[in-house]
Design a protein around this motif. Sequence first.
Motif, PDB file in Angstrom:
ATOM      1  N   SER A 152       0.822  -1.203   0.000  1.00 34.91           N
ATOM      2  CA  SER A 152       0.000   0.000   0.000  1.00 34.91           C
ATOM      3  C   SER A 152       0.861   1.261   0.000  1.00 34.91           C
ATOM      4  O   SER A 152       0.624   2.193  -0.781  1.00 34.91           O
ATOM      5  N   ILE A 153       1.868   1.285   0.854  1.00 39.43           N
ATOM      6  CA  ILE A 153       2.765   2.446   0.918  1.00 39.43           C
ATOM      7  C   ILE A 153       3.506   2.600  -0.403  1.00 39.43           C
ATOM      8  O   ILE A 153       3.633   3.703  -0.933  1.00 39.43           O
ATOM      9  N   GLN A 154       3.956   1.477  -0.962  1.00 37.38           N
ATOM     10  CA  GLN A 154       4.655   1.522  -2.244  1.00 37.38           C
ATOM     11  C   GLN A 154       3.747   2.078  -3.347  1.00 37.38           C
ATOM     12  O   GLN A 154       4.180   2.895  -4.161  1.00 37.38           O
ATOM     13  N   ASP A 155       2.501   1.656  -3.365  1.00 38.48           N
ATOM     14  CA  ASP A 155       1.547   2.157  -4.360  1.00 38.48           C
ATOM     15  C   ASP A 155       1.356   3.671  -4.241  1.00 38.48           C
ATOM     16  O   ASP A 155       1.303   4.387  -5.245  1.00 38.48           O
ATOM     17  N   HIS A 156       1.257   4.162  -3.015  1.00 40.88           N
ATOM     18  CA  HIS A 156       1.069   5.604  -2.811  1.00 40.88           C
ATOM     19  C   HIS A 156       2.326   6.385  -3.194  1.00 40.88           C
ATOM     20  O   HIS A 156       2.237   7.474  -3.767  1.00 40.88           O
ATOM     21  N   TYR A 175      12.677  11.557  -3.304  1.00 41.60           N
ATOM     22  CA  TYR A 175      12.527  10.826  -2.045  1.00 41.60           C
ATOM     23  C   TYR A 175      11.468   9.732  -2.171  1.00 41.60           C
ATOM     24  O   TYR A 175      11.631   8.635  -1.638  1.00 41.60           O
ATOM     25  N   SER A 176      10.385  10.018  -2.884  1.00 39.24           N
ATOM     26  CA  SER A 176       9.335   9.019  -3.075  1.00 39.24           C
ATOM     27  C   SER A 176       9.851   7.854  -3.908  1.00 39.24           C
ATOM     28  O   SER A 176       9.553   6.691  -3.615  1.00 39.24           O
ATOM     29  N   GLY A 177      10.625   8.148  -4.924  1.00 40.17           N
ATOM     30  CA  GLY A 177      11.224   7.088  -5.730  1.00 40.17           C
ATOM     31  C   GLY A 177      12.177   6.225  -4.926  1.00 40.17           C
ATOM     32  O   GLY A 177      12.187   4.997  -5.057  1.00 40.17           O
ATOM     33  N   PRO A 229      -3.682  13.327  -0.524  1.00 35.33           N
ATOM     34  CA  PRO A 229      -4.312  12.150   0.101  1.00 35.33           C
ATOM     35  C   PRO A 229      -3.346  10.966   0.280  1.00 35.33           C
ATOM     36  O   PRO A 229      -3.421  10.255   1.284  1.00 35.33           O
ATOM     37  N   SER A 230      -2.430  10.804  -0.654  1.00 39.91           N
ATOM     38  CA  SER A 230      -1.447   9.723  -0.516  1.00 39.91           C
ATOM     39  C   SER A 230      -0.517   9.970   0.662  1.00 39.91           C
ATOM     40  O   SER A 230      -0.159   9.042   1.387  1.00 39.91           O
ATOM     41  N   PHE A 231      -0.139  11.217   0.869  1.00 43.58           N
ATOM     42  CA  PHE A 231       0.712  11.520   2.027  1.00 43.58           C
ATOM     43  C   PHE A 231      -0.032  11.299   3.341  1.00 43.58           C
ATOM     44  O   PHE A 231       0.550  10.818   4.312  1.00 43.58           O
ATOM     45  N   HIS A 232      -1.295  11.640   3.375  1.00 42.42           N
ATOM     46  CA  HIS A 232      -2.085  11.366   4.579  1.00 42.42           C
ATOM     47  C   HIS A 232      -2.159   9.857   4.834  1.00 42.42           C
ATOM     48  O   HIS A 232      -2.034   9.406   5.969  1.00 42.42           O
TER      49      HIS A 232
END
Length: 153
Positions: free
Chosen positions: A11-15, A60-62, A138-141
Amino acid sequence: MDTHLLSQAESIQDHLQLIEHELSDFLDFTSVDKILDESKDVEINFIQTIFKEFRYIAVYSGEGKKAINRILMDQRIEETLVDKVYKGIYFKCVNEFFSPHHEVWYEDSRASYRNKFSIDFYTKPGMLIEDTIKKIEPSFHHIRDQLDYLDLS
């Protein structure tokens, strides 16, 4: 790996993937000039700083996405390693989004009470930037909620 940890990591990876994709699209197809044409009142330095923040967050997300991918490939990873990766994601991605190094926006902690997005800009940056923030917020939340169990001291 525990099925809860596995689904949480996926889930975290998807976001993180969504965030990286949205920011990369924005940075690839939007220029500072385009923003300035849309918003005549905004200073160029302010827009350039927002672009810089978007670049940091995309990178950072990558990195976070790749770290989780390494975890997912090895089914015998220790929970302490997962927590270390999650802490890195929290401090680099989530913190950088909600409290950017260059103070171009801030989190309005009362926003949820008023049914609005929580990121406010110090100066109106234009609709393209505001729309991008609304897509990724929303993904960060979600990521922050997923990682709230960590001891982040």
